[in-house]
Motif scaffolding. Structure first.
Motif, PDB file in Angstrom:
ATOM      1  N   ARG A   1      -7.143   9.390   4.894  1.00  0.00           N
ATOM      2  CA  ARG A   1      -8.050  10.624   4.648  1.00  0.00           C
ATOM      3  C   ARG A   1      -7.406  11.621   3.427  1.00  0.00           C
ATOM      4  NH1 ARG A   1      -8.057  11.899   9.614  1.00  0.00           N
ATOM      5  NH2 ARG A   1     -10.193  10.673   9.875  1.00  0.00           N
ATOM      6  N   GLY A   2      -8.413  12.049   2.601  1.00  0.00           N
ATOM      7  CA  GLY A   2      -8.142  12.635   1.487  1.00  0.00           C
ATOM      8  C   GLY A   2      -7.630  12.079   0.246  1.00  0.00           C
ATOM      9  N   LEU A   3      -7.367  10.680   0.424  1.00  0.00           N
ATOM     10  CA  LEU A   3      -6.653   9.934  -0.803  1.00  0.00           C
ATOM     11  C   LEU A   3      -7.466   9.383  -1.631  1.00  0.00           C
ATOM     12  CD1 LEU A   3      -3.512   8.537   1.033  1.00  0.00           C
ATOM     13  CD2 LEU A   3      -3.706  10.625  -0.182  1.00  0.00           C
ATOM     14  N   VAL A   4      -7.565   9.130  -2.905  1.00  0.00           N
ATOM     15  CA  VAL A   4      -8.254   8.475  -3.705  1.00  0.00           C
ATOM     16  C   VAL A   4      -7.530   7.169  -4.156  1.00  0.00           C
ATOM     17  CG1 VAL A   4      -9.331   8.450  -5.941  1.00  0.00           C
ATOM     18  CG2 VAL A   4      -8.897  10.534  -4.753  1.00  0.00           C
ATOM     19  N   MET A   5      -8.273   6.003  -3.859  1.00  0.00           N
ATOM     20  CA  MET A   5      -7.874   4.865  -3.821  1.00  0.00           C
ATOM     21  C   MET A   5      -7.822   4.267  -5.335  1.00  0.00           C
ATOM     22  SD  MET A   5      -8.765   1.240  -1.879  1.00  0.00           S
ATOM     23  CE  MET A   5     -10.279   0.959  -2.700  1.00  0.00           C
ATOM     24  N   ARG A   6      -6.686   3.727  -5.627  1.00  0.00           N
ATOM     25  CA  ARG A   6      -6.373   3.100  -6.984  1.00  0.00           C
ATOM     26  C   ARG A   6      -5.734   1.609  -6.935  1.00  0.00           C
ATOM     27  NH1 ARG A   6      -2.118   6.606  -9.969  1.00  0.00           N
ATOM     28  NH2 ARG A   6      -0.769   4.792  -9.097  1.00  0.00           N
TER      29      ARG A   6
ATOM     30  N   VAL B   1       0.856  -1.106  -0.036  1.00  0.00           N
ATOM     31  CA  VAL B   1      -0.094   0.147   0.089  1.00  0.00           C
ATOM     32  C   VAL B   1       0.916   1.050  -0.069  1.00  0.00           C
ATOM     33  CG1 VAL B   1      -1.867   1.226   1.236  1.00  0.00           C
ATOM     34  CG2 VAL B   1      -1.748  -1.365   1.248  1.00  0.00           C
ATOM     35  N   ALA B   2       0.713   2.063  -0.889  1.00  0.00           N
ATOM     36  CA  ALA B   2       1.644   3.301  -1.291  1.00  0.00           C
ATOM     37  C   ALA B   2       0.705   4.570  -1.429  1.00  0.00           C
ATOM     38  CB  ALA B   2       2.628   2.959  -2.248  1.00  0.00           C
ATOM     39  N   ALA B   3       1.274   5.678  -1.030  1.00  0.00           N
ATOM     40  CA  ALA B   3       0.798   6.924  -1.600  1.00  0.00           C
ATOM     41  C   ALA B   3       1.648   7.792  -2.257  1.00  0.00           C
ATOM     42  CB  ALA B   3       0.208   7.551  -0.132  1.00  0.00           C
ATOM     43  N   ARG B   4       1.096   8.667  -3.091  1.00  0.00           N
ATOM     44  CA  ARG B   4       1.900   9.605  -4.031  1.00  0.00           C
ATOM     45  C   ARG B   4       0.832  10.547  -4.348  1.00  0.00           C
ATOM     46  NH1 ARG B   4       4.851   8.709  -9.646  1.00  0.00           N
ATOM     47  NH2 ARG B   4       2.857   8.557 -10.244  1.00  0.00           N
ATOM     48  N   GLY B   5       1.159  11.893  -3.803  1.00  0.00           N
ATOM     49  CA  GLY B   5       0.140  12.975  -3.917  1.00  0.00           C
ATOM     50  C   GLY B   5      -1.162  12.542  -3.389  1.00  0.00           C
ATOM     51  N   ARG B   6      -2.263  12.769  -3.944  1.00  0.00           N
ATOM     52  CA  ARG B   6      -3.583  12.367  -3.619  1.00  0.00           C
ATOM     53  C   ARG B   6      -3.917  11.011  -3.771  1.00  0.00           C
ATOM     54  NH1 ARG B   6      -7.658  15.336  -1.693  1.00  0.00           N
ATOM     55  NH2 ARG B   6      -8.961  14.667  -3.270  1.00  0.00           N
TER      56      ARG B   6
ATOM     57  N   LEU C   1      -3.784   6.901  -3.424  1.00  0.00           N
ATOM     58  CA  LEU C   1      -3.626   5.927  -2.619  1.00  0.00           C
ATOM     59  C   LEU C   1      -3.208   4.519  -3.383  1.00  0.00           C
ATOM     60  CD1 LEU C   1      -3.263   4.419   0.336  1.00  0.00           C
ATOM     61  CD2 LEU C   1      -5.730   4.101   0.311  1.00  0.00           C
ATOM     62  N   ALA C   2      -2.328   3.862  -3.576  1.00  0.00           N
ATOM     63  CA  ALA C   2      -2.172   2.800  -4.645  1.00  0.00           C
ATOM     64  C   ALA C   2      -2.174   1.672  -3.868  1.00  0.00           C
ATOM     65  CB  ALA C   2      -0.930   3.175  -5.318  1.00  0.00           C
ATOM     66  N   ILE C   3      -2.942   0.622  -3.979  1.00  0.00           N
ATOM     67  CA  ILE C   3      -2.934  -0.668  -3.554  1.00  0.00           C
ATOM     68  C   ILE C   3      -2.242  -1.442  -4.704  1.00  0.00           C
ATOM     69  CG2 ILE C   3      -4.586  -2.634  -3.236  1.00  0.00           C
ATOM     70  CD1 ILE C   3      -4.786  -0.252  -1.332  1.00  0.00           C
ATOM     71  N   VAL C   4      -1.254  -2.128  -4.399  1.00  0.00           N
ATOM     72  CA  VAL C   4      -0.225  -2.718  -5.431  1.00  0.00           C
ATOM     73  C   VAL C   4      -0.103  -4.224  -5.143  1.00  0.00           C
ATOM     74  CG1 VAL C   4       2.062  -2.439  -6.443  1.00  0.00           C
ATOM     75  CG2 VAL C   4       0.997  -0.433  -5.460  1.00  0.00           C
ATOM     76  N   GLU C   5      -0.416  -4.857  -6.123  1.00  0.00           N
ATOM     77  CA  GLU C   5      -0.145  -6.256  -6.449  1.00  0.00           C
ATOM     78  C   GLU C   5       1.063  -6.732  -7.061  1.00  0.00           C
ATOM     79  OE1 GLU C   5      -1.435 -10.625  -5.893  1.00  0.00           O
ATOM     80  OE2 GLU C   5      -1.790  -8.827  -4.943  1.00  0.00           O
TER      81      GLU C   5
ATOM     82  N   HIS D   1     -10.393  -1.423   0.200  1.00  0.00           N
ATOM     83  CA  HIS D   1     -11.396  -0.784   1.147  1.00  0.00           C
ATOM     84  C   HIS D   1     -11.289  -1.089   2.582  1.00  0.00           C
ATOM     85  CE1 HIS D   1     -13.482   1.635  -1.984  1.00  0.00           C
ATOM     86  NE2 HIS D   1     -13.444   0.653  -2.542  1.00  0.00           N
ATOM     87  N   ALA D   2     -10.970  -2.571   2.994  1.00  0.00           N
ATOM     88  CA  ALA D   2     -10.774  -3.139   4.170  1.00  0.00           C
ATOM     89  C   ALA D   2      -9.549  -2.196   5.023  1.00  0.00           C
ATOM     90  CB  ALA D   2     -10.216  -4.374   4.109  1.00  0.00           C
ATOM     91  N   TRP D   3      -8.533  -1.932   4.070  1.00  0.00           N
ATOM     92  CA  TRP D   3      -7.192  -1.366   4.634  1.00  0.00           C
ATOM     93  C   TRP D   3      -7.558  -0.044   4.776  1.00  0.00           C
ATOM     94  CZ3 TRP D   3      -4.380   3.102   4.103  1.00  0.00           C
ATOM     95  CH2 TRP D   3      -3.109   3.097   4.392  1.00  0.00           C
ATOM     96  N   VAL D   4      -8.352   0.893   4.114  1.00  0.00           N
ATOM     97  CA  VAL D   4      -8.727   2.117   4.408  1.00  0.00           C
ATOM     98  C   VAL D   4      -9.473   2.185   5.529  1.00  0.00           C
ATOM     99  CG1 VAL D   4     -10.484   4.081   3.552  1.00  0.00           C
ATOM    100  CG2 VAL D   4      -8.789   3.022   2.002  1.00  0.00           C
TER     101      VAL D   4
END
Length: 120
Positions: free
Chosen positions: A92-97, A41-46, A48-52, A81-84
């Motif tokens: 908070r404030g991040l858009v998941m991808r 699970v990583a973040a950059r800017g806004r 939130l990347a769920i990475v397989e 979504h479970a991680w969030v």
């Protein structure tokens, strides 16, 4: 550990470094809940990347990303979504991808790496 377990762990390590070099902050690795596990699970800017991460020594039996069928991608979304829900302050404030990283080659350190962003 089995060969596949060792290869997978090395691939995840390489993927985490790749993400960090690309400006992501790795928030979690191998996060588990009752529904399953997320590799990274990583973040950059806004974002939130769920990475397989899929690591293979070759494409002899297909490209690593071919293992990501529609059901697997839906499962990654549910796990994201479970991680969030488990980390509301960090999300908070991040858009998941949902992303995927494929690592192909005998040695994960020098193998080809591909980062596919935004799986649906």
């Amino acid at each position: 550990m089995t060969h596949n377990t060792t290869l997978g762990a090395a691939g995840e390590e390489r993927a985490a470094r790749h993400l960090a070099l690309a400006g992501y902050e790795v928030l979690d690795r191998n996060w588990r809940c009752a529904e399953g596990e997320l590799d990274i699970v990583a973040a950059r800017g806004r974002v939130l990347a769920i990475v397989e991460v899929k690591t293979r020594t070759s494409t002899r039996y297909g490209h690593p990303l071919e293992a990501l069928d529609d059901e697997k991608v839906r499962r990654l979304w549910r796990l994201g979504h479970a991680w969030v829900r488990a980390h509301p302050e960090r999300a908070r404030g991040l858009v998941m991808r949902v992303d995927a990283i494929a690592i192909t080659g005998r040695e994960p350190e020098s193998a080809r790496i591909e980062h596919l962003e935004g799986l649906r």
